[in-house]
Design a protein around this motif. Sequence first.
Motif, mmCIF file in Angstrom:
data_model
loop_
_atom_site.group_PDB
_atom_site.id
_atom_site.type_symbol
_atom_site.label_atom_id
_atom_site.label_comp_id
_atom_site.label_asym_id
_atom_site.label_seq_id
_atom_site.Cartn_x
_atom_site.Cartn_y
_atom_site.Cartn_z
ATOM 1 N N GLY A 316 36.145 46.797 31.599
ATOM 2 C CA GLY A 316 34.888 46.733 32.320
ATOM 3 C C GLY A 316 34.722 45.584 33.279
ATOM 4 O O GLY A 316 33.880 45.644 34.179
ATOM 5 N N ILE A 317 35.535 44.523 33.143
ATOM 6 C CA ILE A 317 35.288 43.315 33.931
ATOM 7 C C ILE A 317 35.503 43.534 35.423
ATOM 8 O O ILE A 317 34.752 43.000 36.257
ATOM 9 N N GLY A 318 36.526 44.337 35.788
ATOM 10 C CA GLY A 318 36.803 44.562 37.212
ATOM 11 C C GLY A 318 35.648 45.243 37.922
ATOM 12 O O GLY A 318 35.166 44.775 38.958
ATOM 13 N N SER A 319 35.182 46.354 37.349
ATOM 14 C CA SER A 319 34.056 47.062 37.960
ATOM 15 C C SER A 319 32.757 46.283 37.781
ATOM 16 O O SER A 319 31.876 46.328 38.647
ATOM 17 N N GLY A 320 32.632 45.537 36.660
ATOM 18 C CA GLY A 320 31.417 44.771 36.407
ATOM 19 C C GLY A 320 31.167 43.704 37.452
ATOM 20 O O GLY A 320 30.012 43.402 37.779
ATOM 21 N N ILE A 321 32.228 43.123 37.974
ATOM 22 C CA ILE A 321 32.084 42.108 39.030
ATOM 23 C C ILE A 321 31.387 42.701 40.242
ATOM 24 O O ILE A 321 30.633 42.015 40.940
#
Length: 426
Positions: A316-321
């Motif tokens: 989730g971190i990539g899209s969350g950014i």
Amino acid sequence: MNKFMEVLENVLMPIADKLNNNRYLTALRNGFMVALPLIIFGSIFVVIANLPFLDKVLSESALESYKNALDPASAATLSIMGLFVIIGIGYKMVEQRGGESIYGGVVAIGALLVLTPQVLDGTGGVIPTSAIGAQGMFLGIFSAFIAAELYQYFVNKKLTIKMPAGVPDAVSRSFSALIPIAFTLTIFLVIRIIFSYTPFDTVQNFIYTIIQEPLTVLGSGLPATIVAVLLIQIFWFFGLHGQIIINSVLDPIWFTLNDQNLAAYQAGEELPNIVTKQFIDTFIVGIGGSGMTLAVLIAIFVVAKSRQNRELGKLGIGSGIFNVNEPVIFGLPIIMNPMVVIPWLLAPVVVAIVTYFAMATGFAPRPAGVIVPWTTPALISGFLATGNNIMGSVMQLINMAIVFVIWVPFIKVIDKQYYESEKNAA
């Protein structure tokens, strides 16, 4: 907890379902989407025209020339954003009915212009940009709804001119729309004439005085903002896109407040509003998506031991950014998960209150009216939305810390369950 969730589901779900499927709100939402690229284009050039330290690099005359060269970008988009929204609403309204959608957009803007008095300036009649900007948004929205409905009504009643076979298609469609458009605009002309004999003089004055001004004042306050943020979270919890539902209702108000701040910012005056479109989008939703889940992902990285949560964090971190949080919404999960209902509802409300008072006291700058693309990463978006002010980024950082602190205890409890389950399975 179960009884609380049952009450929310029984009371709010039917309301949310009706709002989500209402054709007027759908057309309103899609109309704003039509205008969004133009709004963002104008906002980008507002940022470029007001880059920090330009006054240290350029002379006063050079800076003025620089700004004058870039001003048409915002004047031709942000200042008349209502025009594009109204065309989009009329287009989408008729498109929903299977009609000639382009004429829906045409008749919508025609209806607004019929209702809008021209101002004589010595060279002829001119239409004030305020009439087709955020100030005229409410009248434009109502005009677009009514005009599109009337146009499609006359079409459905077969009040059209049928051209003989062999006539080019474009000509045939144009004549087919002639009578429905003429009848529709005639009705709006009659409305204009009637209002000219009232104390309000124009429909614009009536709408602004009776509807728009009170709603704008209400929407700019903290209580209404808390309710809106809470409803977004509740709808999401039950699997409905809360942001789309609430934005459909409140975007006209938030954009009006946004436009007032932009006008003040460009004029070098004090910004009048705290709550605007960018207050919601940048300082709440724009920190990882609805629920500010970028901080939730950081909490997962810090405290999680279970393989499930750690994999979720990586996923989730990539899209969350970039403020896309479906991996967290469906992966943690958040939807219908009683373990997360408290932080999910509480964190954004606390952030809204803290941000509001931080801006009210001058600790953080108010949004400058610049529309920042929703995928802009946090810290950058805060800087841009406040007119290139680093304290906008600091405010976002504080908001992330608040969400992190609220969520950590709950992430620990959830992660402990997952970790024990994984150990037992091993």
